[in-house]
Write an enzyme that holds these catalytic residues in place. Structure first.
Site, mmCIF file in Angstrom:
data_model
loop_
_atom_site.group_PDB
_atom_site.id
_atom_site.type_symbol
_atom_site.label_atom_id
_atom_site.label_comp_id
_atom_site.label_asym_id
_atom_site.label_seq_id
_atom_site.Cartn_x
_atom_site.Cartn_y
_atom_site.Cartn_z
ATOM 1 N N ASN A 54 2.663 6.875 9.034
ATOM 2 C CA ASN A 54 2.301 7.353 7.666
ATOM 3 C C ASN A 54 1.598 8.733 7.973
ATOM 4 O O ASN A 54 1.270 9.371 6.539
ATOM 5 C CB ASN A 54 1.277 6.393 7.038
ATOM 6 C CG ASN A 54 1.929 5.149 6.229
ATOM 7 O OD1 ASN A 54 3.320 5.219 6.247
ATOM 8 N ND2 ASN A 54 1.255 4.433 5.939
ATOM 9 N N SER A 137 -1.314 -2.779 -15.750
ATOM 10 C CA SER A 137 -0.908 -2.552 -14.657
ATOM 11 C C SER A 137 0.542 -2.727 -14.276
ATOM 12 O O SER A 137 1.127 -3.696 -14.386
ATOM 13 C CB SER A 137 -1.736 -3.052 -13.516
ATOM 14 O OG SER A 137 -1.438 -2.929 -11.987
ATOM 15 N N HIS A 142 -0.177 -1.396 -5.678
ATOM 16 C CA HIS A 142 -0.724 -1.547 -4.075
ATOM 17 C C HIS A 142 -1.678 -2.637 -4.401
ATOM 18 O O HIS A 142 -2.431 -2.689 -5.347
ATOM 19 C CB HIS A 142 -1.192 -0.205 -3.725
ATOM 20 C CG HIS A 142 -1.484 -0.510 -2.264
ATOM 21 N ND1 HIS A 142 -3.085 -0.940 -1.937
ATOM 22 C CD2 HIS A 142 -0.908 -0.380 -1.258
ATOM 23 C CE1 HIS A 142 -3.009 -0.930 -0.625
ATOM 24 N NE2 HIS A 142 -1.867 -0.679 -0.006
ATOM 25 N N GLU A 185 1.601 4.022 -9.827
ATOM 26 C CA GLU A 185 1.743 4.742 -8.630
ATOM 27 C C GLU A 185 2.814 5.993 -8.719
ATOM 28 O O GLU A 185 3.688 5.765 -9.813
ATOM 29 C CB GLU A 185 2.022 4.131 -7.257
ATOM 30 C CG GLU A 185 1.114 2.988 -7.008
ATOM 31 C CD GLU A 185 1.376 2.206 -5.784
ATOM 32 O OE1 GLU A 185 1.947 2.525 -4.716
ATOM 33 O OE2 GLU A 185 1.272 1.008 -5.879
ATOM 34 N N SER A 189 5.445 2.789 -2.007
ATOM 35 C CA SER A 189 5.928 2.843 -0.441
ATOM 36 C C SER A 189 6.530 2.129 0.240
ATOM 37 O O SER A 189 7.235 2.301 1.264
ATOM 38 C CB SER A 189 4.423 3.052 0.263
ATOM 39 O OG SER A 189 3.752 1.594 -0.039
ATOM 40 N N ASP A 214 -2.015 6.719 -8.718
ATOM 41 C CA ASP A 214 -2.007 6.739 -7.628
ATOM 42 C C ASP A 214 -0.991 7.494 -6.655
ATOM 43 O O ASP A 214 0.228 7.180 -6.725
ATOM 44 C CB ASP A 214 -1.959 5.377 -7.000
ATOM 45 C CG ASP A 214 -2.016 4.851 -5.650
ATOM 46 O OD1 ASP A 214 -1.447 5.583 -4.761
ATOM 47 O OD2 ASP A 214 -2.554 3.850 -4.895
ATOM 48 N N HIS A 217 1.010 8.266 -1.608
ATOM 49 C CA HIS A 217 2.312 8.330 -0.861
ATOM 50 C C HIS A 217 3.071 9.593 -1.312
ATOM 51 O O HIS A 217 4.201 9.988 -0.817
ATOM 52 C CB HIS A 217 3.303 7.330 -0.801
ATOM 53 C CG HIS A 217 2.699 6.128 -0.198
ATOM 54 N ND1 HIS A 217 2.787 5.903 1.388
ATOM 55 C CD2 HIS A 217 1.899 5.153 -0.449
ATOM 56 C CE1 HIS A 217 2.232 4.907 1.601
ATOM 57 N NE2 HIS A 217 1.610 4.299 0.632
ATOM 58 N N LYS A 248 -2.605 10.099 5.226
ATOM 59 C CA LYS A 248 -1.228 10.133 5.199
ATOM 60 C C LYS A 248 -0.796 11.584 5.671
ATOM 61 O O LYS A 248 -0.659 12.003 6.691
ATOM 62 C CB LYS A 248 -0.534 9.225 4.159
ATOM 63 C CG LYS A 248 -0.914 7.788 4.117
ATOM 64 C CD LYS A 248 -0.182 7.222 3.038
ATOM 65 C CE LYS A 248 -0.488 5.583 3.169
ATOM 66 N NZ LYS A 248 -1.708 5.370 3.170
ATOM 67 N N THR A 277 -21.849 3.097 0.411
ATOM 68 C CA THR A 277 -20.909 3.315 1.447
ATOM 69 C C THR A 277 -21.387 4.561 2.287
ATOM 70 O O THR A 277 -21.489 5.761 1.572
ATOM 71 C CB THR A 277 -19.498 3.369 1.243
ATOM 72 O OG1 THR A 277 -19.078 2.179 0.586
ATOM 73 C CG2 THR A 277 -18.696 3.526 2.428
ATOM 74 N N THR A 278 -21.503 4.420 3.551
ATOM 75 C CA THR A 278 -21.665 5.926 4.236
ATOM 76 C C THR A 278 -20.405 6.883 4.306
ATOM 77 O O THR A 278 -19.594 6.548 4.269
ATOM 78 C CB THR A 278 -21.716 5.252 5.938
ATOM 79 O OG1 THR A 278 -22.809 4.309 6.178
ATOM 80 C CG2 THR A 278 -21.987 6.522 6.817
ATOM 81 N N THR A 363 3.240 -8.280 2.051
ATOM 82 C CA THR A 363 3.657 -6.784 1.731
ATOM 83 C C THR A 363 4.743 -6.595 0.830
ATOM 84 O O THR A 363 4.803 -5.795 0.045
ATOM 85 C CB THR A 363 3.507 -5.888 3.048
ATOM 86 O OG1 THR A 363 2.507 -6.285 3.869
ATOM 87 C CG2 THR A 363 3.626 -4.464 2.726
#
Length: 404
Positions: A54, A137, A142, A185, A189, A214, A217, A248, A277-278, A363
């Site tokens: 990717n 949606s 994804h 999207e 992908s 989204d 890609h 990507k 989140t860090t 997937t």
């Protein structure tokens, strides 16, 4: 009370995956600077040509990206030190977000640790915190988008893939006074098809719905400055939220969203996936910043990439291999069976030193298992010759689906 044998449960499920041919095996491939798209298997077994990366443009090894990361790590150290709210914000994070906002012609952007986290955090937050929100949606969105929508517990509806008429039918049947969010999207992908962004936005606008696009890609790969399909199609201003990745075409790691200043500020203060989140290490922010800046001004990588993709598609079709129709840079080759898909992937690696990961359920749907080829600007004519010859050699040796 009888003790539950958890280990037995785990092992039974693993055995079931093996029986279906869906057990996932990680290839031990070592990328080395200057050799892309080559990699080295298990340190000792020699060179492999990778056809499923990717890192679409090879920016993960671009000198400008590497130099920026080295400078940043020498100046600022390895880790970020915490969340953006506590101690993990640097001038590089701010510059990166400004660059992303400019890329998408938006007022602001917000960086997350991955594209998956961006989708899950933003969609779950918007759908959960806007009272009465209904999410609509695309059927092939994804897993990260599905996770965000599901975790929000908001009312949701699914429209037929890339079908504005079905989207309109669903929206027409929803209460006019309730807020709505339409999610889709640009490049899908696994099949490589492209959404009709303008038509979907037209329908959403008609019913007062927000739109969430989204572009993971597509960013870096399409448009005059690499802003994605929305830029290529002249509709960059249409979606309410644009989401993308730094992992990507930009070759590093991270995810982001771009939108209005108010929307981004709202998410900055409400999205748990961002707040707790860090932050990205400064070196990753520096590398992504360098990649974006380069691809904003350089068309050479995109032109070469599209030419290589077209050449691979043409050569595979001429060889009688079952290439699935694709409007984008994704080149899916249909196998149609999980065990066979893994067998052909193994044979390519063992016999021809070509690595293509099998793509199986969940997937893609069962019966549509495939090899997913992603040509890069760095695959040569000789590489393409070798790929076509290898597939032509392996295909008849295994009981695989033949071209129609």
């Amino acid at each position: 009370m009888n003790a539950i044998d958890y280990e037995r449960f785990f092992k039974q499920r693993i055995d079931a995956l093996r029986a279906e041919g869906r057990y996932r095996v990680f290839a031990n491939l070592e990328r080395r600077c200057g050799f892309f798209p080559r990699a080295f298997e298990n340190h000792v077994r020699g060179e492999v040509t990778v056809w499923c990366s990717n890192d679409y443009l090879g920016m993960g090894q671009h000198p400008a990206v590497l130099d920026a990361m080295v400078v940043a790590i020498q100046a600022l150290g390895a880790g970020s030190g915490g969340t953006r709210n506590i101690s993990g914000n640097t001038y590089l994070h701010d510059l990166l977000e400004a660059e992303l906002a400019d890329l998408h012609r938006r007022e602001a952007a917000l960086v997350f640790t991955s594209g998956y986290v961006a989708n899950e955090a933003v969609l779950s937050t918007l759908a959960q915190t806007i009272p009465g929100m209904i999410v609509v949606s695309d059927a092939l969105n994804h897993a990260s988008m599905i996770a965000g929508i599901r975790n929000s517990r908001a009312e949701k509806h699914i429209f037929r893939h890339n079908d504005p008429d079905d989207l309109g039918r669903i929206l027409a049947g929803l209460p006019a006074q309730r807020p709505k969010l339409v999610c889709f999207e640009s490049v899908y992908s696994m099949d490589g098809d492209i959404a009709p962004i303008a038509a979907l936005c037209d329908v959403a606008d008609r019913y007062g719905a927000m739109t969430y696009l989204d572009e993971v890609h597509a960013v870096g790969l399409y448009g005059a400055r690499g802003a994605g399909i929305a830029e290529r199609d002249g509709v960059l201003h249409r979606p309410t939220v644009i989401q993308g990745t730094l992992a990507k075409a930009f070759g590093v790691m991270g995810g982001y969203i771009a939108g209005s200043a108010a929307l981004v500020d709202y998410l900055r203060g409400h999205a748990p996936g961002f707040i707790f989140t860090t932050s990205l290490p400064p070196a990753l922010a520096a590398g992504a910043l360098a990649a974006i800046r380069h691809l904003k001004h350089s068309q050479a990588e995109r032109d070469r990439h599209q030419e290589r993709v077209a050449t691979v598609k043409r050569r595979l079709v001429s060889a009688g291999l079952p290439v699935m129709p694709s409007e984008s840079h994704i080149v899916p080759v249909l196998v149609g069976d999980a065990a066979r898909c893994k067998a052909i992937s193994d044979a390519l690696l063992e016999r021809h030193r070509i690595y293509v990961q099998p793509i199986n359920y969940p997937t893609v749907p069962r019966g549509t298992e495939r090899l997913r080829l992603t040509p890069t600007p760095f695959h040569t004519d000789a590489d393409i010759d070798a790929l076509v010859d290898a597939l032509s050699d392996v295909w008849p040796r295994l009981p695989l689906r033949q071209a129609a």
